[in-house]
Design an enzyme around this catalytic site. Sequence first.
Site, short mmCIF file in Angstrom:
data_model
loop_
_atom_site.label_atom_id
_atom_site.label_comp_id
_atom_site.label_asym_id
_atom_site.label_seq_id
_atom_site.Cartn_x
_atom_site.Cartn_y
_atom_site.Cartn_z
CB CYS A 122 -0.80 0.01 1.08
SG CYS A 122 -1.61 1.51 1.66
CB CYS A 166 0.93 1.18 4.86
SG CYS A 166 -0.60 0.42 5.10
CG HIS A 212 -3.90 -1.37 4.57
ND1 HIS A 212 -3.66 -0.37 3.40
CD2 HIS A 212 -4.85 -2.33 3.89
CE1 HIS A 212 -4.19 -0.94 2.41
NE2 HIS A 212 -4.91 -2.03 2.64
CG ASN A 226 -13.79 9.31 -4.32
OD1 ASN A 226 -14.79 9.93 -4.55
ND2 ASN A 226 -12.70 9.73 -5.05
CB SER A 267 -6.89 4.29 -7.06
OG SER A 267 -6.42 5.46 -6.45
CG HIS A 282 -4.21 3.37 4.08
ND1 HIS A 282 -3.32 2.62 4.75
CD2 HIS A 282 -4.25 4.42 4.96
CE1 HIS A 282 -2.76 3.27 5.64
NE2 HIS A 282 -3.30 4.39 5.80
CG HIS A 322 -6.97 7.89 0.79
ND1 HIS A 322 -7.38 6.56 0.80
CD2 HIS A 322 -6.89 8.42 -0.34
CE1 HIS A 322 -7.72 6.55 -0.73
NE2 HIS A 322 -7.34 7.65 -1.24
CD GLN A 332 -8.00 11.89 -4.26
OE1 GLN A 332 -7.44 12.70 -4.87
NE2 GLN A 332 -8.67 10.80 -4.57
O1 LIG Z 1 -7.93 9.97 -7.22
P1 LIG Z 1 -8.20 8.43 -7.17
O2 LIG Z 1 -8.60 7.93 -6.06
O3 LIG Z 1 -7.15 7.86 -7.91
O4 LIG Z 1 -9.28 8.43 -8.21
C1 LIG Z 1 -10.71 8.61 -7.92
O5 LIG Z 1 -11.00 9.94 -7.53
C2 LIG Z 1 -10.96 10.82 -8.68
C3 LIG Z 1 -11.39 12.21 -8.08
O6 LIG Z 1 -12.93 12.19 -7.76
C4 LIG Z 1 -11.82 10.70 -10.15
O7 LIG Z 1 -11.34 11.48 -10.89
C5 LIG Z 1 -11.09 9.01 -10.54
O8 LIG Z 1 -11.90 8.79 -11.52
C6 LIG Z 1 -11.40 8.05 -9.27
O9 LIG Z 1 -11.02 7.02 -9.60
#
Ligand SMILES: O=P(O)(O)O[C@H]1O[C@H](CO)[C@@H](O)[C@H](O)[C@H]1O
Lengths: 345, 345
Positions: free
Chosen positions: B49, B52, B112, B150, B158, B161, B163, B165
């Site tokens: 990961c 981590c 994690h 997300n 993706s 873990h 998290h 953004q």
């Molecule tokens: O940033 P990550 O987790 O790699 O990616 C995820 O969030 C992003 C922001 O919403 C999107 O644009 C991506 O399509 C999604 O897979």
Amino acid sequence: MIDPSLPHRRYNPLTDDWVVVSAGRTDRPWQGAQERPPVEERPSYDPDCYLCPGNVRATGARNPDYDRTFVFTNDFAALSPDVAEEETAPHPLLRAHTMPGTCRVLCFDPRHDLRLARMSPPAIRRVVDLWAEQVAELGRDWPWVQLFENHGEAMGASNLHPHGQVWASRVVPREATQEDRCQRAYRDAHGRPLLVDYADVEAAHGHRVVVATDRWLVLLPFWALWPFETLVVPRRHVTRLPDLDDVERDDLAVALSGLLSRYDDLFDHPFPYSMGWHGAPETEGDHAHWQLHAHFYPPLLRSAVVRKHMVGYEMLANPQRDLTPEDAARHLRSLPAERSGEPVG
Amino acid sequence: MIDPSLPHRRYNPLTDDWVVVSAGRTDRPWQGAQERPPVEERPSYDPDCYLCPGNVRATGARNPDYDRTFVFTNDFAALSPDVAEEETAPHPLLRAHTMPGTCRVLCFDPRHDLRLARMSPPAIRRVVDLWAEQVAELGRDWPWVQLFENHGEAMGASNLHPHGQVWASRVVPREATQEDRCQRAYRDAHGRPLLVDYADVEAAHGHRVVVATDRWLVLLPFWALWPFETLVVPRRHVTRLPDLDDVERDDLAVALSGLLSRYDDLFDHPFPYSMGWHGAPETEGDHAHWQLHAHFYPPLLRSAVVRKHMVGYEMLANPQRDLTPEDAARHLRSLPAERSGEPVG
Ligand SMILES: O=P(O)(O)O[C@H]1O[C@H](CO)[C@@H](O)[C@H](O)[C@H]1O
Ligand SMILES: O=P(O)(O)O[C@H]1O[C@H](CO)[C@@H](O)[C@H](O)[C@H]1O
């Protein structure tokens, strides 16, 4: 011109929206979801499919033994004609109105294992005629007739038999309202329909064109949201599907066949998408600002199993894409137009 | 009032949008996609990961041995600060501008295998402080600071873990622009902030309230798109996250914990969602019309493996939902607030 490899935003003049373009984000590591790749092998008749000829549906109705296309009113319709028009607003923040309408299912072919991408142009032409008939017929009662197809599990199709839908309503829905407003404003300002002008711009240099036939252009719009989104427009100014002449209908079948075979070739797998048609609503007044078109919204990004997710940033801030429309168009254009297998149906 | 079991449309006064409500559509047969149910058992440390503690990321940088939260600039940032402001429009239909900004990753915990839903209120409180710090710090340089998470594979995370953004930009993105416009117009017309009025209306009868604490309300908005979408609002008028006082931050952690444990209980599985915060932008002028809030957009509809697909009709015409917000709220409210397992972290 801005360097397209730098983060930038592009304007969508058809809906008055924006898309963030961040090229090269597909380089990031992916430990996320993998789609189930679609299964190509399906029987040509499935006794459990409620769209196959002769089968009984959930409501007990039996499908006829149809041999071309077949239309019926959706057994679980999201809209219903028997709803009185009513509005309510007990508070300015709690506004609602009833939504009379009707929903139909359009079976494209009796064969369970087919899909538009594997049908011959003459078989696709039958679907074009079916679409046009539905718009003409439902347009007499309903100002907005939304034709669409959810193709593949990734796009929420609840049944894999080749079929589309039509949801018609009195109210003109959100997307159509935006497109109506934007197209009207453009024609007022520039004297020509927005999408007629736009198709000319794209045809002139061809950077974003995917398929060009005598009567149709398929292109990846400058403002595309989905990685391989396309717009299908006639070269002539046409306001609604039923206005297409015979030659344009045949040629549309050829253009769609060319697009769909490229889509399938892209990741060497049946390609999921949602698609639908937008033509002028049956509302009062002049509709010369409208240009008929179809949108294809396919979800795949990196491979047959990794899609674009329109999630956190996209839902809360702004739709975002991970490769430039020009790169996506170049990629699609470079693929052979014909698949090795013979088209059927 | 309109009979909510009949197809109707509801107005979203926060973004000037509509949603079609067709109750009972979940009765239709489903032969479509099934999500992979999330795997609960993950190791507390995963050597592969890139979030981590102590691990090396794709770019070669090594994470510190952090023991609470950890923030770094996204290695595959969708926005970058080193982009000059530039606009282009070689044709009125081809408009673009560069989009300077910055993207960070916010690790919520070293473990994690954790997620907010399984963290204790004191551990969630650390995340609340982290969010507020990021808004305060990035807000000095960037007018819009979009915090989001997300959560779960179904929402395109993706990496699993725990998290979130933050993507900050000079430009105020689409959703925020709409909310700014609608909130301003409402305050001009009614003298009070839209969401302060709205929270009062909902608190008064409670039909759509999911969690109510001293300082916060979590409710299923009248105009919710996603089946179990919620809105999190302070009871006091607060314009931005950093303005929350100590008591409000502690209480927010309790409210979030209550919401997330109900979400997990709904289908007895870790519940995927995208969530994010909207507060007043750092633009010139008065922001008294803004009320701080978070949106939770969870995709599941029928079970841990069947989601709502926003596809053909939704993309081409109008978002549509398959159960009433009132039923969804009642369902969530009826669940126990505490899971049997002890919260950790
Ligand atoms: O940033 P990550 O987790 O790699 O990616 C995820 O969030 C992003 C922001 O919403 C999107 O644009 C991506 O399509 C999604 O897979
Ligand atoms: O009508 P279907 O195929 O059962 O359902 C599909 O299309 C509908 C219209 O776009 C959506 O509302 C559903 O979420 C989707 O699963």
